[in-house]
Design an enzyme around this catalytic site. Structure first.
Site, short mmCIF file in Angstrom:
data_model
loop_
_atom_site.label_atom_id
_atom_site.label_comp_id
_atom_site.label_asym_id
_atom_site.label_seq_id
_atom_site.Cartn_x
_atom_site.Cartn_y
_atom_site.Cartn_z
N PHE A 60 -10.41 7.59 16.81
CA PHE A 60 -11.50 6.84 17.41
C PHE A 60 -11.10 5.47 17.95
O PHE A 60 -11.96 4.73 18.43
CB PHE A 60 -12.64 6.70 16.40
CG PHE A 60 -13.18 8.03 15.95
CD1 PHE A 60 -13.91 8.83 16.82
CD2 PHE A 60 -12.94 8.49 14.66
CE1 PHE A 60 -14.40 10.06 16.41
CE2 PHE A 60 -13.42 9.72 14.25
CZ PHE A 60 -14.16 10.51 15.12
N SER A 91 0.81 -1.23 0.00
CA SER A 91 0.00 0.00 0.00
C SER A 91 0.83 1.27 0.00
O SER A 91 0.38 2.30 -0.50
CB SER A 91 -0.94 0.01 1.22
OG SER A 91 -1.85 -1.06 1.17
#
Length: 510
Positions: free
Chosen positions: A284, A116
């Site tokens: 989060f 990636s």
């Protein structure tokens, strides 16, 4: 006639010093064969097609690991969950309705099957590079300390220098390879919270770059809270930080943005006033956010919710009075992680939510009157060794055993045992698939359960990426630039030209 645009030495020195107001593409990036060849490909398309309007806004959606087989299986799974479906195969994911599409070749400059870091750098900078490095050219070796002379300017950095508002969203750690390629410049993707001792003073870790050295990004939402906190600090969920340098980067961000909002859970997220807030940092989870199938709305927002919230903020009056549109990157990072675990159910659920996020963006932009001014590109960084096999009849549960046309009983393989439609060429599923070379009988197992690992042929601790092309979908101004089979780095050049970001290798004489 065309002339070469050269970045000034002064501008480059400002860039390397961390100044983002004058982001330009340096000579070594312009002169990269990857960069110039891709720019030439875009120029050729431009001369053969009519001109189009300029893109005011850009959204790049990246489904990490979303190969075409993943896309197809997710389309069917979503279709089979809908009432009155004809089998599920007739369904379309939201972005499959886009008018323009192509195939992107994903290889890195040193790997046939990519990672990636290299693939997202190609999409964001316009030049292919090695696996494992982020935002630097392929002259850099993985693990090099000093990369200052080989930094590649990203589309986000160019957008910021054009006075566009900017945002990055990921369900992975926000310092993970894909989101990091929008803002960071480092030779090792794993340097998320620290760098080796010998590199201290020569390069900063990815989290530090985001807060102290990157473009001033307006909206940052994702996981990875631990990489911003010192080792001695415990976050509200009981996890400890990973930083050994003692820096509390969350506090640093808050000091830089006194009126900005830092949020870490759904309660804080839901309380954000999108009409007046100009800066948001949302972290989060200590590490990656939860898979969509496991996520609790009370704890973490969905990818769709984060996308909607980001667009509202980037389009509010505070930004639009000062900015010239926006650039937003949205990654569904955990499709990839589920595949690495040989777990198709979670990968497909995250892909469906990714499709929902694309539709949420379209609806939000349409309601705001901004859709026609927005170039939206939906793609993947790479695929996985994930496949659909056998001859199941239409409507056969995509997560189930293969049942052929005219039969109610599962089809049998050469070992007289049933098999699933979905499987992997390698991965952890092989450990449970074979005992002393004998394949496990799936007859009594519910292969549709969330935790089921599809059988794999070659045993490995983690299923691997695959090397085939991935799909690219586009809509909006100059979306026609996405067509046919392209090198992955051409995506940057399509964005650059459509939005006139100022990173052209060539410009026409007036």
């Amino acid at each position: 006639m065309k002339r070469m645009v050269s970045a000034s030495a002064a501008a480059v020195s400002m860039l390397l010093a961390g100044t983002t107001h004058a982001a330009v593409v340096p000579d070594y990036q312009l002169n990269s064969s990857w960069y110039s060849n891709a720019q030439n490909a875009i120029s050729a398309r431009s001369t053969s097609l009519s001109a189009d309007s300029k893109a005011k806004n850009i959204i790049v959606f990246v489904g990490d690991g979303m190969g075409i087989s993943t896309q197809t299986a997710a389309r069917i799974l979503q279709g089979q969950s809908q009432a009155n479906n004809q089998g599920g195969e007739e369904n379309y994911l939201s972005f499959e309705h886009f008018p323009h599409s192509g195939l992107a070749k994903t290889y890195n400059t040193n790997q046939q099957t990519p990672d990636s870091a290299g693939t997202m750098t190609a999409m964001m900078s316009g030049a292919k590079t090695k696996a494992g490095v982020i935002g630097v050219s392929d002259n850099v070796n993985r693990g090099d300390c000093d990369v200052s002379s080989e930094r590649l300017v990203s589309a986000l950095e160019l957008a910021a220098s054009q006075h566009k508002a900017t945002g990055i969203i990921s369900t992975a750690r926000i310092t993970h390879a894909t989101p990091a390629a929008t803002y960071a410049h480092v030779s090792e993707r794993n340097w998320e919270a620290s760098v080796p001792e010998e590199c201290v003073g020569k390069v900063s870790d990815i989290a530090y770059q985001l807060i102290h050295q990157a473009a001033d990004i307006d909206v940052i939402m994702g996981g990875g809270r631990r990489n911003f906190l010192p080792e001695e600090v415990t976050d509200p969920e009981g996890s400890t930080g990973r930083r050994s340098d003692g820096n509390n980067l969350i506090e640093d961000w808050q000091n830089f943005h006194r009126t900005g909002q830092y949020v870490w859970d759904s309660e804080g997220f839901n309380a954000i006033d999108t009409s007046s807030t100009s800066k948001v940092l949302g972290l989060f989870n200590s590490s990656h956010m939860e898979y969509e199938a496991d996520r609790d709305d009370a704890d973490e927002p969905s990818l769709s919710a984060m996308t909607e919230k980001a667009i509202d903020i980037l389009l509010n009056d505070t930004h639009q009075q000062q900015q010239q549109g926006f650039f937003l990157m949205v990654e569904s990072g955990r499709i990839d992680h589920a595949h690495h675990g040989g777990n198709a159910a979670r990968a497909l659920q995250d892909t469906i939510e990714y499709s929902n996020a694309v539709q949420a963006a379209i609806d939000k932009l349409d309601a705001a009157g901004e859709l026609d001014d927005t170039l939206i590109i939906v793609t993947a960084d790479h695929s996985h060794v994930f496949t659909m096999a056998g001859y199941p009849k239409r409507g056969n549960p995509i997560l189930g055993l293969v049942v052929g046309v005219g039969s109610e009983q599962p089809s049998l393989a050469g070992d007289n045992k049933p098999y699933t439609t979905l499987g992997y060429a390698n991965g952890p599923g092989a450990a449970a698939s074979f005992d002393a070379g004998v394949r496990t009988d799936l007859s009594a197992l519910d292969t549709k359960q969330l935790d089921f690992q599809q059988q794999a042929l070659i045993p490995s601790g983690s299923e691997t990426h695959a090397g085939e092309d991935v799909a690219v979908f586009a809509r909006g101004p100059q979306a026609y630039l996405i067509q046919g089979a392209i090198e992955q780095n051409v995506i940057f050049h399509a964005i650059n030209q459509a939005a006139d970001l100022g990173g052209n290798a060539y410009v026409a004489e007036e």
